[in-house]
Design an enzyme around this catalytic site. Structure first.
Site, PDB file in Angstrom:
ATOM      1  N   ASP A 120      -4.914   2.066   4.195  1.00  0.00           N
ATOM      2  CA  ASP A 120      -3.635   1.432   4.520  1.00  0.00           C
ATOM      3  C   ASP A 120      -2.748   1.359   3.276  1.00  0.00           C
ATOM      4  O   ASP A 120      -3.093   0.710   2.288  1.00  0.00           O
ATOM      5  CB  ASP A 120      -3.959   0.016   5.032  1.00  0.00           C
ATOM      6  CG  ASP A 120      -2.737  -0.766   5.442  1.00  0.00           C
ATOM      7  OD1 ASP A 120      -1.592  -0.307   5.208  1.00  0.00           O
ATOM      8  OD2 ASP A 120      -2.932  -1.867   5.991  1.00  0.00           O
ATOM      9  N   ILE A 121      -1.604   1.981   3.343  1.00  0.00           N
ATOM     10  CA  ILE A 121      -0.709   2.071   2.182  1.00  0.00           C
ATOM     11  C   ILE A 121      -0.203   0.702   1.717  1.00  0.00           C
ATOM     12  O   ILE A 121       0.137   0.531   0.548  1.00  0.00           O
ATOM     13  CB  ILE A 121       0.472   3.022   2.490  1.00  0.00           C
ATOM     14  CG1 ILE A 121       1.162   3.473   1.195  1.00  0.00           C
ATOM     15  CG2 ILE A 121       1.461   2.390   3.465  1.00  0.00           C
ATOM     16  CD1 ILE A 121       2.141   4.617   1.392  1.00  0.00           C
ATOM     17  N   ASN A 154      12.976   5.126   9.836  1.00  0.00           N
ATOM     18  CA  ASN A 154      13.948   5.865  10.652  1.00  0.00           C
ATOM     19  C   ASN A 154      15.345   5.618  10.062  1.00  0.00           C
ATOM     20  O   ASN A 154      15.506   4.770   9.186  1.00  0.00           O
ATOM     21  CB  ASN A 154      13.856   5.475  12.131  1.00  0.00           C
ATOM     22  CG  ASN A 154      14.129   4.011  12.357  1.00  0.00           C
ATOM     23  OD1 ASN A 154      15.141   3.493  11.892  1.00  0.00           O
ATOM     24  ND2 ASN A 154      13.232   3.337  13.042  1.00  0.00           N
ATOM     25  N   GLY A 183       4.424   2.391  13.603  1.00  0.00           N
ATOM     26  CA  GLY A 183       3.641   3.148  12.624  1.00  0.00           C
ATOM     27  C   GLY A 183       3.621   2.497  11.255  1.00  0.00           C
ATOM     28  O   GLY A 183       3.546   1.272  11.123  1.00  0.00           O
ATOM     29  N   VAL A 184       3.730   3.326  10.247  1.00  0.00           N
ATOM     30  CA  VAL A 184       3.621   2.837   8.872  1.00  0.00           C
ATOM     31  C   VAL A 184       4.802   1.915   8.542  1.00  0.00           C
ATOM     32  O   VAL A 184       4.659   0.944   7.786  1.00  0.00           O
ATOM     33  CB  VAL A 184       3.472   4.025   7.891  1.00  0.00           C
ATOM     34  CG1 VAL A 184       4.746   4.817   7.723  1.00  0.00           C
ATOM     35  CG2 VAL A 184       2.948   3.557   6.547  1.00  0.00           C
ATOM     36  N   ASP A 185       5.959   2.188   9.121  1.00  0.00           N
ATOM     37  CA  ASP A 185       7.149   1.350   8.923  1.00  0.00           C
ATOM     38  C   ASP A 185       6.873  -0.090   9.371  1.00  0.00           C
ATOM     39  O   ASP A 185       7.135  -1.062   8.633  1.00  0.00           O
ATOM     40  CB  ASP A 185       8.296   1.969   9.741  1.00  0.00           C
ATOM     41  CG  ASP A 185       9.669   1.433   9.388  1.00  0.00           C
ATOM     42  OD1 ASP A 185       9.763   0.542   8.533  1.00  0.00           O
ATOM     43  OD2 ASP A 185      10.652   1.924   9.966  1.00  0.00           O
ATOM     44  N   SER A 187       6.570  11.917   8.506  1.00  0.00           N
ATOM     45  CA  SER A 187       6.870  12.709   9.717  1.00  0.00           C
ATOM     46  C   SER A 187       5.640  13.106  10.536  1.00  0.00           C
ATOM     47  O   SER A 187       5.784  13.746  11.574  1.00  0.00           O
ATOM     48  CB  SER A 187       7.664  13.989   9.392  1.00  0.00           C
ATOM     49  OG  SER A 187       9.009  13.694   9.132  1.00  0.00           O
ATOM     50  N   GLY A 205       3.475  11.277  12.183  1.00  0.00           N
ATOM     51  CA  GLY A 205       3.109  10.411  13.303  1.00  0.00           C
ATOM     52  C   GLY A 205       4.013  10.690  14.485  1.00  0.00           C
ATOM     53  O   GLY A 205       4.021  11.792  15.036  1.00  0.00           O
ATOM     54  N   TYR A 210       7.025  11.380  14.608  1.00  0.00           N
ATOM     55  CA  TYR A 210       7.976  12.471  14.407  1.00  0.00           C
ATOM     56  C   TYR A 210       7.360  13.861  14.593  1.00  0.00           C
ATOM     57  O   TYR A 210       8.076  14.867  14.551  1.00  0.00           O
ATOM     58  CB  TYR A 210       8.672  12.353  13.046  1.00  0.00           C
ATOM     59  CG  TYR A 210       9.791  11.310  13.018  1.00  0.00           C
ATOM     60  CD1 TYR A 210      10.061  10.506  14.126  1.00  0.00           C
ATOM     61  CD2 TYR A 210      10.584  11.141  11.892  1.00  0.00           C
ATOM     62  CE1 TYR A 210      11.078   9.551  14.110  1.00  0.00           C
ATOM     63  CE2 TYR A 210      11.612  10.194  11.867  1.00  0.00           C
ATOM     64  CZ  TYR A 210      11.848   9.401  12.976  1.00  0.00           C
ATOM     65  OH  TYR A 210      12.863   8.465  12.946  1.00  0.00           O
TER      66      TYR A 210
HETATM   67  P1  ADP Z   1       6.919   9.231  11.293  1.00  0.00           P
HETATM   68  O1  ADP Z   1       7.892   8.558  12.230  1.00  0.00           O
HETATM   69  O2  ADP Z   1       7.584   9.667   9.983  1.00  0.00           O
HETATM   70  O3  ADP Z   1       6.140  10.306  11.954  1.00  0.00           O
HETATM   71  P2  ADP Z   1       4.702   7.304  11.506  1.00  0.00           P
HETATM   72  O4  ADP Z   1       4.678   5.921  10.942  1.00  0.00           O
HETATM   73  O5  ADP Z   1       4.720   7.459  12.988  1.00  0.00           O
HETATM   74  O6  ADP Z   1       5.972   8.027  10.818  1.00  0.00           O
HETATM   75  O7  ADP Z   1       3.482   8.123  10.933  1.00  0.00           O
HETATM   76  C1  ADP Z   1       3.395   8.667   9.637  1.00  0.00           C
HETATM   77  C2  ADP Z   1       1.946   8.726   9.181  1.00  0.00           C
HETATM   78  O8  ADP Z   1       1.569   7.434   8.688  1.00  0.00           O
HETATM   79  C3  ADP Z   1       0.952   9.054  10.284  1.00  0.00           C
HETATM   80  O9  ADP Z   1       0.039  10.018   9.777  1.00  0.00           O
HETATM   81  C4  ADP Z   1       0.261   7.712  10.561  1.00  0.00           C
HETATM   82  O10 ADP Z   1      -1.088   7.886  10.973  1.00  0.00           O
HETATM   83  C5  ADP Z   1       0.292   7.092   9.180  1.00  0.00           C
HETATM   84  N1  ADP Z   1       0.153   5.626   9.101  1.00  0.00           N
HETATM   85  C6  ADP Z   1       0.368   4.681  10.065  1.00  0.00           C
HETATM   86  N2  ADP Z   1       0.134   3.445   9.562  1.00  0.00           N
HETATM   87  C7  ADP Z   1      -0.212   3.610   8.255  1.00  0.00           C
HETATM   88  C8  ADP Z   1      -0.580   2.720   7.191  1.00  0.00           C
HETATM   89  N3  ADP Z   1      -0.628   1.389   7.365  1.00  0.00           N
HETATM   90  N4  ADP Z   1      -0.884   3.256   5.971  1.00  0.00           N
HETATM   91  C9  ADP Z   1      -0.833   4.592   5.776  1.00  0.00           C
HETATM   92  N5  ADP Z   1      -0.502   5.475   6.729  1.00  0.00           N
HETATM   93  C10 ADP Z   1      -0.195   5.007   7.947  1.00  0.00           C
END
Ligand code: ADP
Length: 186
Positions: free
Chosen positions: A19-20, A33, A41-43, A126, A128, A130
């Site tokens: 987890d970042i 976005n 997602g990560v956002d 991008s 996830g 996207y």
């Molecule tokens: P995007 O809209 O740019 O595709 P997402 O958030 O949907 O962004 O996904 C981008 C990547 O981040 C995906 O590979 C997803 O599995 C990953 N991800 C989701 N949550 C976390 C987190 N807490 N830490 C690191 N990576 C994550």
């Protein structure tokens, strides 16, 4: 700094599962976005961990075009800064997606240098919602970063946080294909 000799880049790149939001370096990059007003997602994870002050600062930024980046403070995160970048939505690869994705990494790293960041973490931008194919995105992420690092000694460490075993193995493969060391684990 003299640019006559390319700096070692691969030794400063690390792949890490997890987890970042747990990164304890200077900056984490958010795959945002273009509204910069939060998403899934990560956002979503970054906004939850940073607290509501992050959204409040994002509201003052007026959004961000695809392929560019903006910086805020990190608030309750361990990282001092969040760099918000907007990846392209994948639509087959012939709509400028590779260039836009490359630009996300370059703009984020440039902002990092301008703000004195020495350690920075990226998610798989991008890859996830996207829909960018991860094999190709990983080559762009690692290649662009390595190229940047050969020109910029200011950044000491770039960590790619990879969510899930699949992401870790895709990135490890891309890294060895490009000539880097096999992915290290924390
Ligand atoms: P995007 O809209 O740019 O595709 P997402 O958030 O949907 O962004 O996904 C981008 C990547 O981040 C995906 O590979 C997803 O599995 C990953 N991800 C989701 N949550 C976390 C987190 N807490 N830490 C690191 N990576 C994550």
């Amino acid at each position: 700094m003299s640019n006559s000799k390319p700096l070692d880049a691969w030794g400063r790149i690390e792949l890490r599962p997890g987890d970042i939001t747990e990164f304890d370096g200077d900056a984490i990059v958010n795959a945002a976005n273009s509204s910069l007003l939060g998403g899934g997602g990560v956002d979503g994870a970054i906004h939850r961990a940073a607290g509501p002050e992050l959204l409040a600062e994002c509201r003052t930024l007026g959004g961000c075009p695809t392929g560019q980046a903006k910086i805020t403070r990190g608030y309750r995160l361990r990282a001092k800064f969040v760099i918000h970048t907007v990846g392209p939505v994948y639509g087959g690869g012939r709509h400028g997606e590779p260039e836009l994705l490359r630009s996300c990494y370059e703009c984020s790293l440039r902002l990092a240098v301008e703000n004195g960041v020495k350690s920075i973490a990226f998610p798989a931008i991008s890859c996830g919602v996207y829909g960018y194919p991860m094999e190709e995105a990983a080559r762009i992420a690692l290649g662009t970063t390595a190229e940047f690092l050969t020109r910029h000694g200011e950044i000491e460490r770039v960590v790619f946080y990879l969510f899930g075993e699949q992401a870790m193995s895709v990135y490890s493969e891309a890294l060895s294909e490009l000539g880097g060391m096999p992915g290290q684990r924390a």
